[in-house]
Design a protein around this motif. Structure first.
Motif, PDB file in Angstrom:
ATOM      1  N   HIS A  75       0.831  -1.204   0.000  1.00 22.20           N
ATOM      2  CA  HIS A  75       0.000   0.000   0.000  1.00 22.20           C
ATOM      3  C   HIS A  75       0.872   1.263   0.000  1.00 22.20           C
ATOM      4  CE1 HIS A  75      -3.488   2.516   0.732  1.00 22.20           C
ATOM      5  NE2 HIS A  75      -2.825   3.103   1.718  1.00 22.20           N
ATOM      6  N   THR A  76       1.994   1.211   0.715  1.00 21.93           N
ATOM      7  CA  THR A  76       2.885   2.371   0.816  1.00 21.93           C
ATOM      8  C   THR A  76       3.628   2.626  -0.491  1.00 21.93           C
ATOM      9  OG1 THR A  76       3.162   1.927   3.177  1.00 21.93           O
ATOM     10  CG2 THR A  76       4.771   3.404   2.152  1.00 21.93           C
ATOM     11  N   LEU A  77       4.190   1.570  -1.096  1.00 22.89           N
ATOM     12  CA  LEU A  77       4.909   1.694  -2.377  1.00 22.89           C
ATOM     13  C   LEU A  77       4.413   0.594  -3.325  1.00 22.89           C
ATOM     14  CD1 LEU A  77       8.646   2.428  -1.380  1.00 22.89           C
ATOM     15  CD2 LEU A  77       6.995   3.993  -2.402  1.00 22.89           C
ATOM     16  N   PRO A  78       3.269   0.826  -3.972  1.00 22.85           N
ATOM     17  CA  PRO A  78       2.679  -0.233  -4.801  1.00 22.85           C
ATOM     18  C   PRO A  78       3.471  -0.585  -6.061  1.00 22.85           C
ATOM     19  CG  PRO A  78       1.403   1.802  -4.957  1.00 22.85           C
ATOM     20  CD  PRO A  78       2.450   2.032  -3.912  1.00 22.85           C
ATOM     21  N   SER A  79       4.437   0.216  -6.435  1.00 24.51           N
ATOM     22  CA  SER A  79       5.200  -0.098  -7.652  1.00 24.51           C
ATOM     23  C   SER A  79       6.561  -0.728  -7.345  1.00 24.51           C
ATOM     24  CB  SER A  79       5.376   1.157  -8.506  1.00 24.51           C
ATOM     25  OG  SER A  79       6.041   2.164  -7.784  1.00 24.51           O
ATOM     26  N   ARG A  80       6.776  -1.138  -6.092  1.00 25.62           N
ATOM     27  CA  ARG A  80       8.032  -1.805  -5.708  1.00 25.62           C
ATOM     28  C   ARG A  80       7.781  -3.315  -5.671  1.00 25.62           C
ATOM     29  NH1 ARG A  80      11.130  -3.144  -0.981  1.00 25.62           N
ATOM     30  NH2 ARG A  80      13.342  -2.922  -1.492  1.00 25.62           N
TER      31      ARG A  80
END
Length: 187
Positions: A75-80
């Motif tokens: 949720h915090t960094l969805p593209s990692r």
């Protein structure tokens, strides 16, 4: 002192299921990293901390807590890619193979097939494909992971290669005859 070629030949004789030329200690998995330069350093550190908590929870067999940590990281960094890869492992341990497979697909896509997360996701997906009896697809994933430096994936790719299996069986038979020349053929 034996040359690298000599050690490779000995490796093939005494360990016929390993790829020719693999010398123990020579092909160590290199430490790959993911390219995290595009992420905010503060958020990235938060996500890494969440992933560590998730891994610790999974190791303590608290898969629900692990999933909560991984979900928060996503949720915090969805593209990692890394958190998807880790969540896939927790999902697989819970028996959610479909969810694990979906997360691995995302991890491979987001990583663009490079880096540590891609290597781990390819190995995991290869194992899931192998369990599903989809050996050709599994072998392709293992070959890609091997190209990224995974020694385990390299061994799996060789095991799934029908030509390598045939060659390994023939080499084992030849070595067996050299070791025991008086034993008749059992054909």
């Amino acid at each position: 002192m034996a040359s690298a070629h000599d050690r490779a030949v000995l490796q093939a004789i005494f360990n016929p299921t390993t790829p020719f030329g693999d010398i123990p200690g020579l092909n160590q998995e290199e430490e790959l990293t993911d390219d995290d330069a595009c992420f905010d350093p503060v958020l990235l550190q938060q996500v890494k901390d969440l992933e560590l908590k998730g891994v610790s929870s999974a190791e303590a067999r608290d898969l629900n807590a692990a999933l909560q940590h991984f979900n928060q990281a996503i949720h915090t960094l969805p593209s990692r890619a890394s958190a998807y890869n880790n969540r896939a492992q927790a999902r697989r341990l819970q028996g959610d193979t479909k969810g694990a497979f979906e997360d691995l697909e995302l991890a491979i896509s987001l990583s663009k097939g490079t880096g540590r997360s891609a290597r781990q996701a390819l190995v995991q997906r290869g194992l899931l494909l192998r369990l599903a009896g989809r050996d050709e697809e599994a072998r392709a994933d293992f070959e890609r992971a091997a190209a990224l430096g995974s020694e385990f994936a390299r061994q799996q790719a060789v095991t799934l290669n029908p030509y390598a299996a045939l060659c390994n069986r023939m080499l084992s038979e030849v070595i067996g005859k050299l070791r025991n020349p008086d034993v008749p053929d059992m054909q």
